[in-house]
Design an enzyme around this catalytic site. Structure first.
Site, PDB file in Angstrom:
ATOM      1  N   HIS A 147       0.481  -1.379   0.149  1.00  0.00           N
ATOM      2  CA  HIS A 147       0.169  -0.586   0.098  1.00  0.00           C
ATOM      3  C   HIS A 147       0.831   1.321  -0.098  1.00  0.00           C
ATOM      4  CE1 HIS A 147      -3.936   2.077   1.463  1.00  0.00           C
ATOM      5  NE2 HIS A 147      -2.865   2.993   0.763  1.00  0.00           N
ATOM      6  N   HIS A 159       1.367   5.459  -1.883  1.00  0.00           N
ATOM      7  CA  HIS A 159       0.709   6.783  -2.178  1.00  0.00           C
ATOM      8  C   HIS A 159       1.870   6.715  -2.983  1.00  0.00           C
ATOM      9  CE1 HIS A 159      -2.815   6.555  -1.195  1.00  0.00           C
ATOM     10  NE2 HIS A 159      -2.869   6.107   0.100  1.00  0.00           N
ATOM     11  N   LYS A 178      -9.723  -0.974  -5.666  1.00  0.00           N
ATOM     12  CA  LYS A 178      -9.706  -0.057  -4.625  1.00  0.00           C
ATOM     13  C   LYS A 178     -10.806   0.355  -3.671  1.00  0.00           C
ATOM     14  CE  LYS A 178      -7.728   1.791  -0.423  1.00  0.00           C
ATOM     15  NZ  LYS A 178      -6.422   2.553   0.161  1.00  0.00           N
ATOM     16  N   HIS A 216     -10.475   0.349   1.780  1.00  0.00           N
ATOM     17  CA  HIS A 216      -9.878   2.105   3.201  1.00  0.00           C
ATOM     18  C   HIS A 216     -11.985   2.136   4.064  1.00  0.00           C
ATOM     19  CE1 HIS A 216      -8.836   5.905   4.719  1.00  0.00           C
ATOM     20  NE2 HIS A 216      -9.717   6.168   5.241  1.00  0.00           N
ATOM     21  N   HIS A 256      -4.569  -0.348   6.119  1.00  0.00           N
ATOM     22  CA  HIS A 256      -4.003   0.568   6.578  1.00  0.00           C
ATOM     23  C   HIS A 256      -5.211   0.987   7.978  1.00  0.00           C
ATOM     24  CE1 HIS A 256      -7.241   3.209   4.793  1.00  0.00           C
ATOM     25  NE2 HIS A 256      -6.402   3.402   4.456  1.00  0.00           N
ATOM     26  N   ASP A 285       1.083   2.693   3.699  1.00  0.00           N
ATOM     27  CA  ASP A 285       0.273   3.906   2.941  1.00  0.00           C
ATOM     28  C   ASP A 285       1.365   5.395   3.658  1.00  0.00           C
ATOM     29  OD1 ASP A 285      -1.612   5.058   3.174  1.00  0.00           O
ATOM     30  OD2 ASP A 285      -2.214   5.427   4.932  1.00  0.00           O
TER      31      ASP A 285
HETATM   32  N1  LIG Z   1      -3.523   7.611   4.525  1.00  0.00           N
HETATM   33  C1  LIG Z   1      -3.171   8.603   4.227  1.00  0.00           C
HETATM   34  O1  LIG Z   1      -4.236  10.130   5.128  1.00  0.00           O
HETATM   35  N2  LIG Z   1      -3.706   9.934   2.793  1.00  0.00           N
HETATM   36  C2  LIG Z   1      -4.163   8.554   2.080  1.00  0.00           C
HETATM   37  C3  LIG Z   1      -5.002   8.200   1.602  1.00  0.00           C
HETATM   38  C4  LIG Z   1      -5.796   6.981   2.675  1.00  0.00           C
HETATM   39  O2  LIG Z   1      -4.695   6.358   2.172  1.00  0.00           O
HETATM   40  O3  LIG Z   1      -6.125   7.066   2.686  1.00  0.00           O
HETATM   41  C5  LIG Z   1      -3.453   9.913   0.993  1.00  0.00           C
HETATM   42  O4  LIG Z   1      -3.954   9.811  -0.268  1.00  0.00           O
HETATM   43  O5  LIG Z   1      -2.616  11.209   1.150  1.00  0.00           O
HETATM   44 ZN   LIG Z   2      -2.885   5.262   1.012  1.00  0.00          ZN
HETATM   45 ZN   LIG Z   3      -6.656   4.881   2.802  1.00  0.00          ZN
END
Ligand SMILES: NC(=O)N[C@@H](CC(=O)O)C(=O)O
Ligand SMILES: [Zn+2]
Ligand SMILES: [Zn+2]
Length: 344
Positions: free
Chosen positions: A13, A15, A100, A137, A175, A248
């Site tokens: 996971h 970003h 997702k 999520h 998460h 995450d």
């Molecule tokens: N985890 C977070 O607080 N933020 C994530 C989005 C997510 O995973 O929910 C993001 O894309 O910034």
């Molecule tokens: Zn995330």
């Molecule tokens: Zn998330």
């Protein structure tokens, strides 16, 4: 000096964002992760195979030319309009590994997400048939539900029902942050699993709120009380194959976090396995790190385990104050503070 040799890990996971930021996020994720499940919450989101393929190519182009080559595992962003054909096409491509579910409004770039979880049908049935995992999520978005309760309420209102309606659908509750989630996943059948972040293992809401408000600990789902943190540590170090590594890591430019209404997300890709090692060591469970980081994820996704290794060394170093993020900077977790493990 204490060292720890483990099979090369993957991040289930992350970003990576897009554009200029990719240079930095992909380089950090490429330091030792073999593969990464890449979240699709871009603007606009990654809704179909064409968009996934284009994003895949942008990520590959951003990889450092030397060293470990990160393999991006692409994810489709589920909307109210995702069709079974979209799922079939994505599954056949070989580059899309999951879909997702963001409840609309739950988190960063989730506006195009699902408005009625209970109305989802044909797309999920197709995923169940094809063995395509649904990543969730898991938070309700109702204004009247306390932010600290949103994960537990999602499990009761939506997740139990999804598991009953699609009994063989592979689901990863992403998460997780509560004892409720850890307990739900542990007692669910084998097709239900969860990722756990390093920051939810290392911190609780006191770290974020006691003695001053620390926006760089603000992420979603939000850090909970210490008893929940302990339940997550217990789950991650239990040896159960249902729990695996998903950082995450979610970068936001520094000025978008240090402001009146700051974004949610912690950047941990600069020190991911290093932070997990610290959490597992504190729990006296370093021997459980390898399976959590390198075995349970690929086993759940039906992918081969990596065959090479990385070495961690117990050795203090200071995390940088800021890191570049396109034209901006991001303040990584533990910025300017000491970390105790290093990958050599
Ligand atoms: N985890 C977070 O607080 N933020 C994530 C989005 C997510 O995973 O929910 C993001 O894309 O910034
Ligand atoms: Zn995330
Ligand atoms: Zn998330």
């Amino acid at each position: 000096m204490q060292t720890l040799l483990i099979t090369r890990p993957d991040d289930w996971h992350i970003h990576l964002r897009d554009g200029q930021a990719l240079t930095h996020t992909v380089a950090d994720a490429s330091r030792y992760f073999a593969r990464a499940i890449v979240m699709p919450n871009l603007t606009p989101p990654v809704r179909n195979l064409d968009e996934a393929r284009a994003y895949y190519e942008r990520i590959c182009a951003a990889r450092p030319s030397a060293g470990n080559q990160l393999e991006p595992l692409m994810v489709l962003y589920l909307t109210d309009n995702t069709r079974p054909e979209d799922i079939r096409e994505a599954a056949a491509s070989g580059i899309v590994k999951a879909v997702k579910l963001y409840p609309a409004g739950a988190t960063t770039n989730s506006d195009a997400g699902v408005t009625r979880v209970d109305a989802l049908g044909p797309a999920l049935a197709e995923m169940e048939k094809l063995g395509m995992p649904l990543l969730v999520h898991g938070e309700v978005t109702d204004a009247d539900i306390d932010i600290f309760d949103r994960e537990a309420v999602f499990i009761d209102r939506h997740l139990r029902g999804l598991c009953e309606r699609f009994p063989s659908l592979k689901i990863v509750l992403e998460h997780i942050t509560t004892a409720d989630a850890a307990q739900f996943v542990a007692s669910a059948p084998g097709n239900i699993a969860a990722t756990i972040t390093a920051h939810h293992l290392l911190y609780n809401r006191n770290h974020m709120l006691a003695g001053g408000i620390r926006p760089h600990y603000y992420c979603l789902p939000i850090l909970k009380r210490n008893t929940h943190q302990q339940a997550l540590i217990d789950a991650a170090t239990s040896g159960s194959s249902k729990f695996f590594l998903g950082t995450d890591s979610a970068p936001h430019a520094r000025q978008r976090k240090e402001t009146d209404c700051g974004c949610a997300g912690c950047y941990t890709a600069h020190a991911a396995i290093e932070l997990y090692a610290e959490a597992f060591e504190a729990a006296g469970a370093l021997d459980k790190l390898e399976a959590f980081a390198s075995f349970h994820g690929p086993d759940f996704y039906g992918l081969p385990r990596n065959t090479d290794t990385i070495t961690l060394q117990k050795c203090d170093w200071i995390a940088p104050d800021t890191l570049p993020l396109g034209d901006d900077v991001v303040r990584p977790l533990r910025a300017g503070e000491t970390l105790h493990w290093q990958v050599v």
